[in-house]
Every structure is written in C-alpha cells, then in structure tokens.
Design a protein around this motif. Sequence first.
Motif, PDB file in Angstrom:
ATOM      1  N   LYS A   2       3.380  58.743  30.367  1.00 33.88           N
ATOM      2  CA  LYS A   2       3.361  59.939  29.536  1.00 33.88           C
ATOM      3  C   LYS A   2       2.554  59.695  28.258  1.00 33.88           C
ATOM      4  CE  LYS A   2       6.049  62.816  31.829  1.00 33.88           C
ATOM      5  NZ  LYS A   2       5.565  64.139  32.299  1.00 33.88           N
ATOM      6  N   THR A  16      -0.039  68.453  23.772  1.00 32.80           N
ATOM      7  CA  THR A  16       0.648  68.619  25.052  1.00 32.80           C
ATOM      8  C   THR A  16       1.135  67.270  25.572  1.00 32.80           C
ATOM      9  OG1 THR A  16      -1.424  68.435  26.301  1.00 32.80           O
ATOM     10  CG2 THR A  16      -0.733  70.641  25.626  1.00 32.80           C
ATOM     11  N   GLU A  18       2.036  65.089  28.633  1.00 32.47           N
ATOM     12  CA  GLU A  18       1.632  65.140  30.038  1.00 32.47           C
ATOM     13  C   GLU A  18       1.433  63.743  30.614  1.00 32.47           C
ATOM     14  OE1 GLU A  18      -3.077  65.923  29.824  1.00 32.47           O
ATOM     15  OE2 GLU A  18      -1.889  67.479  28.835  1.00 32.47           O
TER      16      GLU A  18
END
Length: 323
Positions: A2, A16, A18
């Motif tokens: 991540k 973000t 992700e």
Amino acid sequence: MKAIRVHRHGGPEVLTYEDVEIGQPGPGEVRVRNRAVGLNFTDIYFRTGDYAPPALPFIPGNEGAGEVVAVGEGVRDFAPGDRVAYVEMLGSYAEERIVPTRYLVHLPDAIAFETGAAMMLKGLTAQYLLRRTFRVAAGHIILVHAAAGGVGLILTQWAKHLGATVIGTVGSPEKAELARRNGCDHVIDYRKEDFAARVREITGGAGCHVVYDGVGKATFPASLDCLRPLGTFVSFGTASGPIEPFDIMLLMQKGSLFATWQLLFTHLAKREDVLAMSEELFDVVLSGAVKIPVHARLPLAEAAEAHRRLAARQTTGATVLLT
C-alpha cells in the motif's frame, strides 16, 4: 504493497491510498520497510504542484525510518535487518520503498522509528540553519518564526543549547506555552502583537543577529525590521505563501542586511555531509539537549487528514504517518 499516490495536483483529496509495485533495489540501493513516515510542508508543495515532481502519478513524502529488507548490487554499508532513516528522497508515503544509499543513515538503537521519521528533514534543516547558514553561538539573539512548529521547536532547543537568546513567534496561547517549555526566552503572539515592535522592545532597540523564517509572506518584510545592522535574514519556507518579489535595495535601507534562502538538498549533495550532519543531529538528540516532539500519529491511509491539519496550521511539533 500500500502507498499514497497523487495522480493530479490539488487539495488533500488527491491523496489516494492504493496498491503499488516497487520492484527490487538496483545497484547502490536498498529496499526499506517503513515503520514511520514524516509529514512536512514540502509534501503539500509537491501535492499542489508548487514543487514539481519528476512525473505524475507520484508517491509523496521526503523522510522516513524503518528496516532494510533487501540490498542491491554493490551495497556494503547496509544489510537486511538494519535500522535506518533517510531524507530528501520523494516517495516515503508507502509501506516499503527503494532508497539510494547516499541518503540513508543508520538509526541509533536508542532512537525510536517514530522519532527518526520525525527528525530527519526537520532536524537536518535545523542543523544547516544553525551550524552552516548562520553559525549560532553563545551571546547571539535569534528570532524563530513559528516557534511551536516542527522545525521551530528543534531550532529553539538547539539554539538554547548553543547559548543563544531565543525569541519566538506563535499564533496562540497554547503554542506560546509550548514554545516556552522548549526554551524560548521570549514569546510573541503575532496575532495580538506587532512582532517587530516587540523584538525592538525586548532587545532594547538593538535587534537580532539572525531571523529564521519558515512562514514567508505573512512575516515579510517586517522580519527585516527585527534585525540589527549587518544582521542575517534566513528564509526556509512559505507556510503562509511565498515572499513577493522586492527591491534588493531594501536590504541596504534596513541596515545593510544579509538575506538568503537555502535548500537542505544542496547541503546534502555530498555523502560525507549527509553523514556528518546526521551524526551531529543524532548526538544532540541522544544527549538530551534536543527532544523531538511527536505530537500526532495517524495511519498512512489518513494522509489527507494529516495534510488538512498541517495546511490549517493546527499542528505543533511533528506529525508522523504509521505504516
């Protein structure tokens, strides 16, 4: 793995959380498992596009601390399992990342990962400001803007350790108390007082030897009025916006002043300087003369909220993102 990525410049909402792939370390590189990541105003500048990243999308963040998990070809000074910290390498908002060894240092066992992540960029900034840009010594009178901020608290403690008289500006009574607890001899609430007039009063009209200003637009040019003749104005940040262009003759009119803006990256251009500056920082922290205040901890996934707090100047000391 991540990570936080930015696909377009903008507000905190562009951060973000992700999945990403980072690969294996190449020659002269190591792969680091981040345990903590530092939060800095420079992260906001990269997010908004005020500072240009190499490309979009990119992973923000410029400091962190953790453990080596793999080393690339030719790496001799680091091995898997080593505790390390690094600075000035974009891409730290991630669970793991690749770091060139030139910006990597061994983190002493007595310094926690959170502390290491919070101290590299801010602490090395304080080091070059106090020891290389203007060499503060006993008897100097200095002004530190945003004295309750991450860099400000380190600057104040370190300057006191060097024997200086420290005047700090803050924006609230709570921050004033924090600044006093960390060594400020005099604290000025800039929201209530004319800080330049108060500096003149405190110094008996003499002024300061040096002003350290990470605020920018809101404190300029009044900062120049805080200096004695031949004093030094050191700008190192733009928390309130950039300083507007000015006529260089103003420096002569205000007392034949020196003014400079320097980057940590320039001071870290040579590997020997990375090591020497980090060693001096670690020594002053291990001695207890400088404590690194970590006042907020958030999960990496909440990086957007961390940015909102920092931009609103709601933070004191350091904030770290935990992975």
